[in-house]
Design an enzyme around this catalytic site. Structure first.
Site, PDB file in Angstrom:
ATOM      1  CD  GLU A 283      -0.463   3.054   3.359  1.00 10.49           C
ATOM      2  OE1 GLU A 283      -0.251   2.177   4.220  1.00 10.49           O
ATOM      3  OE2 GLU A 283       0.399   3.855   2.980  1.00 10.49           O
TER       4      GLU A 283
ATOM      5  CE  LYS B 231      -2.285  -1.017   3.783  1.00 13.31           C
ATOM      6  NZ  LYS B 231      -1.906  -2.422   3.984  1.00 13.31           N
ATOM      7  CB  THR B 232       3.548   2.415   2.270  1.00 11.25           C
ATOM      8  OG1 THR B 232       2.755   2.286   3.452  1.00 11.25           O
ATOM      9  CG2 THR B 232       4.444   3.632   2.392  1.00 11.25           C
TER      10      THR B 232
END
Length: 490
Positions: free
Chosen positions: A183, A139-140
């Site tokens: 996110e 995600k990051t």
């Protein structure tokens, strides 16, 4: 997870107070609110560079979490020229804040509106054209890649990400453009609160057994997120996604895939990755990445897909991705000393460890990889004990310390030593070494003796393992090298 029924977050001037403002997700939201000229305060058990940065931007920061903090902030907010007076602050919590927390109890006594951080993020997203990146892993990095593309394309986005990125000097930036990119976290189920214009799902696995009892529970949360996204971009290489979701747009690193965006002519090198990118049956052009490994190529295809959906030329997307250097704690080079390379990575799930070690092997070639791992949470260690035991095949040496509890109670029979023994039973590294050091102090002392010139020291974990890296770098810079190539013991 905290549920606030029938109450909306107020962005018109009512102050905000964050319990645990130094957390990576909480601080990003606080930064955005500050940049929008709203009154923000917060507390944390320990202050850090993030709380200092928020304070420099105008936040009122308290060290320690006490009931008096709320009253002190309310008085300070009332004293601000032109500020509405007599309003109790909106109190923002994460899942990590227990109902016995003294500030939380004080917020109830003062009848403050109390929101989960996801409520505030969802409310902010509704004020923009929302882009949300979800997934068990990646995600990051994927959020950071998309944010970098939007930034370099001149779209001036607002960005909230679960890591620090040098391009915007932190974990958040506020732009004047129409897009808010964030996110979206599935760890506590709050993923279902987001209804983005474009949603991205990188993959789906069970990673939080403290919250989910099975992969089916995880899938249900992601399916709700998928249903609420106007457009869903998802990775076709994830079997769970392929079997359970119907994305609008797909991407794949498999050249034979039927995905909308795919890669061919892939070359994984020690300095980066190159590939030809296809949009359905048409080649878009060449992509050259500084970040390593197949997982980062996959993440970059998600960024390509989002960029193209927003109408960006591939040349603009490719130029941005070519310059992307990664986020902090995502295979982050911390320094080199005595010919030892020190790398910090957030990997804490067996799948993440495997892909991170594979990337390390690309870079290290024939150098010795020393994987230093701090397990994160007793529940995760217990649930994935077998998977962890097989995740370190690419490492030549594995060194473990004890579990970072992250607030969990101990589980009898589960410890860092338990995991070390399980890894030792499966480890087939060239040198076969697996060791256990119970504390960070013992670990630091051990590494000062066993690391040697030429090593790649890869620190893995979502806890506080990386705090020993600066001292180790300093030590190995100062120590002389004996004739046998070993640094002097301290």
């Amino acid at each position: 997870m905290l549920e606030t029924i029938g109450i909306q977050v107020d962005f018109t001037g009512r102050p905000f107070h964050f319990i645990g403002i130094g957390g990576i997700g909480m601080s990003a939201i606080a930064h955005v609110l500050l940049e929008q000229k709203l009154s923000v305060s917060g507390s944390d058990k320990r202050l850090n560079h993030i709380t200092q940065r928020l304070q420099e931007h105008g936040a009122c920061i308290f060290e320690g979490q006490t009931a008096e903090n709320l009253a002190a902030f309310s008085a300070a907010a009332d004293a601000q020229p032109g500020a509405p007076t007599g309003l109790t602050p909106q109190v923002i919590c994460s899942t990590a804040i227990s109902k016995t927390n003294p500030e939380y109890r004080a917020a109830i006594d003062l009848n403050c509106p109390i929101f989960h951080r996801s409520d505030v993020l969802a409310g902010l997203m509704q004020r923009y054209r929302g882009l949300a990146v979800a997934g068990t892993h990646g995600k990051t990095t994927t959020t950071s890649m998309i944010g970098y593309v939007l930034l370099k394309a001149g779209l001036d986005p607002t960005i909230l990400v679960g890591g620090e990125v040098s391009a915007w000097q932190g974990n958040a930036r506020v732009g004047s453009g129409p897009f808010l990119l964030a996110e979206a976290d599935e760890s506590d189920g709050s993923l279902v609160k987001f209804s983005p214009q474009i949603g991205v799902i990188t993959n789906i696995e069970l990673d939080h057994p403290d919250h989910y009892s099975s992969i089916d529970d995880v899938v249900r949360i992601f399916r709700r997120f998928a249903d609420q996204a106007q457009i869903l971009v998802a990775c076709a290489d994830c079997d769970t996604i392929s079997k359970t979701l119907s994305p609008t747009t797909t991407y794949s690193i498999n050249a034979e895939s039927l995905a909308d965006y795919r890669a061919s002519d892939i070359h994984y090198g020690e300095r980066g990755t190159s590939a030809t990118v296809w949009e359905r049956n048409q080649p878009l052009g060449q992509l050259n990445l500084q970040v390593l490994g197949a997982h980062n190529l996959s993440n970059s295809l998600a960024a390509v897909a989002v960029g193209r959906l927003l109408g960006l030329p591939f040349a603009v997307i490719a130029e941005a991705l070519n310059g992307f250097e990664g986020a902090r704690r995502r295979y982050e080079l911390k320094g080199e000393a005595n010919q030892i390379t020190f790398i910090d990575d957030y990997a804490h799930h067996p799948s993440e460890i495997q892909v991170t070690l594979a990337a390390a092997r690309l870079q290290a070639q024939n150098r010795r990889i020393v994987a230093i791992f701090q397990p994160h949470r007793y529940s995760r260690t217990l649930t994935f004990l077998n998977e962890f035991s097989q995740a370190f095949a690419e490492a030549d040496q594995v060194v473990l310390t004890d579990i970072y509890a992250a607030g969990e109670a101990m589980i009898p029979g589960i410890s860092g030593k338990t995991l070390a023994e399980a890894i030792k039973a499966n480890h087939a590294g060239q040198h076969g070494g697996v060791s256990y050091q119970p504390t960070l102090k013992a670990l630091s002392d051990y590494l000062s003796k066993m690391l040697r010139p030429g090593d790649v020291a890869l620190f893995l974990g979502a806890g506080n393992l990386n705090q020993i890296i600066p001292d180790l770098i300093a030590f190995h810079r100062q120590c002389s090298v004996q004739h046998n190539g070993q640094p002097l013991a301290r």
